[in-house]
Design a protein around this motif. Structure first.
Motif, PDB file in Angstrom:
ATOM      1  N   SER A 231      26.593  41.701   3.460  1.00 36.35           N
ATOM      2  CA  SER A 231      26.725  42.364   4.760  1.00 36.35           C
ATOM      3  C   SER A 231      25.603  43.371   4.972  1.00 36.35           C
ATOM      4  O   SER A 231      25.008  43.430   6.046  1.00 36.35           O
ATOM      5  CB  SER A 231      28.081  43.071   4.850  1.00 36.35           C
ATOM      6  OG  SER A 231      28.169  43.791   6.047  1.00 36.35           O
TER       7      SER A 231
ATOM      8  N   TRP B 207      22.257  48.385  12.387  1.00 34.95           N
ATOM      9  CA  TRP B 207      23.519  48.542  13.106  1.00 34.95           C
ATOM     10  C   TRP B 207      23.461  49.740  14.050  1.00 34.95           C
ATOM     11  O   TRP B 207      24.000  49.694  15.149  1.00 34.95           O
ATOM     12  CB  TRP B 207      24.688  48.659  12.135  1.00 34.95           C
ATOM     13  CG  TRP B 207      25.995  48.809  12.869  1.00 34.95           C
ATOM     14  CD1 TRP B 207      26.830  49.879  12.845  1.00 34.95           C
ATOM     15  CD2 TRP B 207      26.585  47.857  13.769  1.00 34.95           C
ATOM     16  NE1 TRP B 207      27.908  49.666  13.673  1.00 34.95           N
ATOM     17  CE2 TRP B 207      27.781  48.424  14.240  1.00 34.95           C
ATOM     18  CE3 TRP B 207      26.217  46.595  14.210  1.00 34.95           C
ATOM     19  CZ2 TRP B 207      28.622  47.768  15.148  1.00 34.95           C
ATOM     20  CZ3 TRP B 207      27.049  45.941  15.110  1.00 34.95           C
ATOM     21  CH2 TRP B 207      28.235  46.523  15.572  1.00 34.95           C
TER      22      TRP B 207
ATOM     23  N   ALA C 118      24.672  48.771  17.788  1.00 35.47           N
ATOM     24  CA  ALA C 118      25.978  49.218  18.284  1.00 35.47           C
ATOM     25  C   ALA C 118      25.954  49.729  19.731  1.00 35.47           C
ATOM     26  O   ALA C 118      26.792  49.315  20.538  1.00 35.47           O
ATOM     27  CB  ALA C 118      26.570  50.262  17.347  1.00 35.47           C
TER      28      ALA C 118
ATOM     29  N   SER D  95      30.952  46.214  25.958  1.00 32.94           N
ATOM     30  CA  SER D  95      32.316  46.474  25.496  1.00 32.94           C
ATOM     31  C   SER D  95      33.221  45.324  25.929  1.00 32.94           C
ATOM     32  O   SER D  95      33.036  44.742  26.992  1.00 32.94           O
ATOM     33  CB  SER D  95      32.834  47.795  26.061  1.00 32.94           C
ATOM     34  OG  SER D  95      32.847  47.733  27.467  1.00 32.94           O
TER      35      SER D  95
ATOM     36  N   PRO E 174      41.828  43.048  18.749  1.00 39.75           N
ATOM     37  CA  PRO E 174      40.397  43.372  18.708  1.00 39.75           C
ATOM     38  C   PRO E 174      39.797  43.048  17.339  1.00 39.75           C
ATOM     39  O   PRO E 174      40.467  43.116  16.323  1.00 39.75           O
ATOM     40  CB  PRO E 174      40.351  44.880  18.963  1.00 39.75           C
ATOM     41  CG  PRO E 174      41.675  45.234  19.526  1.00 39.75           C
ATOM     42  CD  PRO E 174      42.649  44.203  19.043  1.00 39.75           C
ATOM     43  N   VAL E 175      38.530  42.662  17.350  1.00 31.19           N
ATOM     44  CA  VAL E 175      37.816  42.301  16.127  1.00 31.19           C
ATOM     45  C   VAL E 175      36.722  43.334  15.890  1.00 31.19           C
ATOM     46  O   VAL E 175      36.120  43.844  16.832  1.00 31.19           O
ATOM     47  CB  VAL E 175      37.190  40.896  16.284  1.00 31.19           C
ATOM     48  CG1 VAL E 175      36.443  40.483  15.043  1.00 31.19           C
ATOM     49  CG2 VAL E 175      38.258  39.871  16.618  1.00 31.19           C
ATOM     50  N   ASP E 176      36.477  43.645  14.626  1.00 32.69           N
ATOM     51  CA  ASP E 176      35.423  44.591  14.266  1.00 32.69           C
ATOM     52  C   ASP E 176      34.071  44.049  14.743  1.00 32.69           C
ATOM     53  O   ASP E 176      33.648  42.971  14.327  1.00 32.69           O
ATOM     54  CB  ASP E 176      35.426  44.796  12.755  1.00 32.69           C
ATOM     55  CG  ASP E 176      34.302  45.685  12.275  1.00 32.69           C
ATOM     56  OD1 ASP E 176      33.977  46.677  12.953  1.00 32.69           O
ATOM     57  OD2 ASP E 176      33.735  45.383  11.197  1.00 32.69           O
ATOM     58  N   GLU E 177      33.415  44.781  15.633  1.00 33.34           N
ATOM     59  CA  GLU E 177      32.157  44.329  16.222  1.00 33.34           C
ATOM     60  C   GLU E 177      31.065  44.118  15.179  1.00 33.34           C
ATOM     61  O   GLU E 177      30.270  43.189  15.295  1.00 33.34           O
ATOM     62  CB  GLU E 177      31.673  45.329  17.276  1.00 33.34           C
ATOM     63  CG  GLU E 177      32.537  45.387  18.511  1.00 33.34           C
ATOM     64  CD  GLU E 177      32.514  44.099  19.314  1.00 33.34           C
ATOM     65  OE1 GLU E 177      31.450  43.469  19.457  1.00 33.34           O
ATOM     66  OE2 GLU E 177      33.578  43.710  19.806  1.00 33.34           O
ATOM     67  N   ARG E 178      31.025  44.964  14.173  1.00 30.41           N
ATOM     68  CA  ARG E 178      29.993  44.806  13.146  1.00 30.41           C
ATOM     69  C   ARG E 178      30.213  43.519  12.359  1.00 30.41           C
ATOM     70  O   ARG E 178      29.262  42.821  12.024  1.00 30.41           O
ATOM     71  CB  ARG E 178      29.952  46.006  12.215  1.00 30.41           C
ATOM     72  CG  ARG E 178      28.788  45.924  11.233  1.00 30.41           C
ATOM     73  CD  ARG E 178      28.586  47.197  10.474  1.00 30.41           C
ATOM     74  NE  ARG E 178      27.405  47.101   9.613  1.00 30.41           N
ATOM     75  CZ  ARG E 178      26.839  48.120   9.041  1.00 30.41           C
ATOM     76  NH1 ARG E 178      27.316  49.342   9.237  1.00 30.41           N
ATOM     77  NH2 ARG E 178      25.772  47.963   8.282  1.00 30.41           N
ATOM     78  N   ALA E 179      31.466  43.187  12.084  1.00 32.99           N
ATOM     79  CA  ALA E 179      31.765  41.945  11.376  1.00 32.99           C
ATOM     80  C   ALA E 179      31.346  40.742  12.220  1.00 32.99           C
ATOM     81  O   ALA E 179      30.785  39.773  11.693  1.00 32.99           O
ATOM     82  CB  ALA E 179      33.255  41.871  11.035  1.00 32.99           C
TER      83      ALA E 179
ATOM     84  N   THR F 254      27.523  40.583  12.242  1.00 36.08           N
ATOM     85  CA  THR F 254      27.049  40.117  10.939  1.00 36.08           C
ATOM     86  C   THR F 254      27.261  38.609  10.803  1.00 36.08           C
ATOM     87  O   THR F 254      26.384  37.896  10.312  1.00 36.08           O
ATOM     88  CB  THR F 254      27.763  40.870   9.803  1.00 36.08           C
ATOM     89  OG1 THR F 254      27.552  42.274   9.972  1.00 36.08           O
ATOM     90  CG2 THR F 254      27.244  40.453   8.446  1.00 36.08           C
TER      91      THR F 254
ATOM     92  N   VAL G 108      35.940  36.631  10.561  1.00 32.44           N
ATOM     93  CA  VAL G 108      35.781  36.333  11.978  1.00 32.44           C
ATOM     94  C   VAL G 108      35.891  34.820  12.139  1.00 32.44           C
ATOM     95  O   VAL G 108      35.279  34.080  11.367  1.00 32.44           O
ATOM     96  CB  VAL G 108      34.390  36.798  12.479  1.00 32.44           C
ATOM     97  CG1 VAL G 108      34.164  36.423  13.920  1.00 32.44           C
ATOM     98  CG2 VAL G 108      34.229  38.288  12.280  1.00 32.44           C
TER      99      VAL G 108
END
Length: 114
Positions: free
Chosen positions: A6, A15, A19, A24, A36-41, A44, A65
């Motif tokens: 990662s 990041w 970000a 959004s 909701p899903v972690d945006e960074r995940a 990545t 994801v």
């Protein structure tokens, strides 16, 4: 997903540029839908697919994801112009650090035989 992979795919410095550029995704006003899903995940996972040549449907589960979510976000981000804005942000950051050598550059061009 391993922290090492990662961090190699999306280091903290990258990041911090990405970000603020992400659109959004608000939950649906009528309710329902998915959590909701972690945006960074998600980002990545998208970077993994784009850099590895992996098919979306073969995205490893270790990213946390679903392939459908990763592809849907990639499509939305592309439509929103994220990649162009991110490219500009990276160039701006590197330029501010003096890490871009502008003495030579290649410009996109097309030539048509007259």
């Amino acid at each position: 997903m391993g922290v090492g992979l990662s961090q190699r795919l999306v280091p903290d410095e990258l990041w911090s540029l990405v970000a603020p550029l992400l659109p959004s995704f608000a939950s649906r006003p009528q309710g329902g839908g998915t959590a909701p899903v972690d945006e960074r995940a998600v980002f990545t996972a998208v970077v993994y697919v784009l850099t590895s040549g992996c098919a979306w449907r073969h995205l490893p589960e270790t990213f946390g994801v679903s392939p459908a979510t990763a592809h849907r976000r990639f499509s939305a981000w592309t439509k929103d112009g994220l990649w162009r804005r991110l490219h500009q942000a990276v160039l701006d950051e590197l330029g501010a650090r003096g890490e871009v050598d502008w003495t030579s550059a290649i410009v996109d061009a097309a030539s048509v035989r007259a």
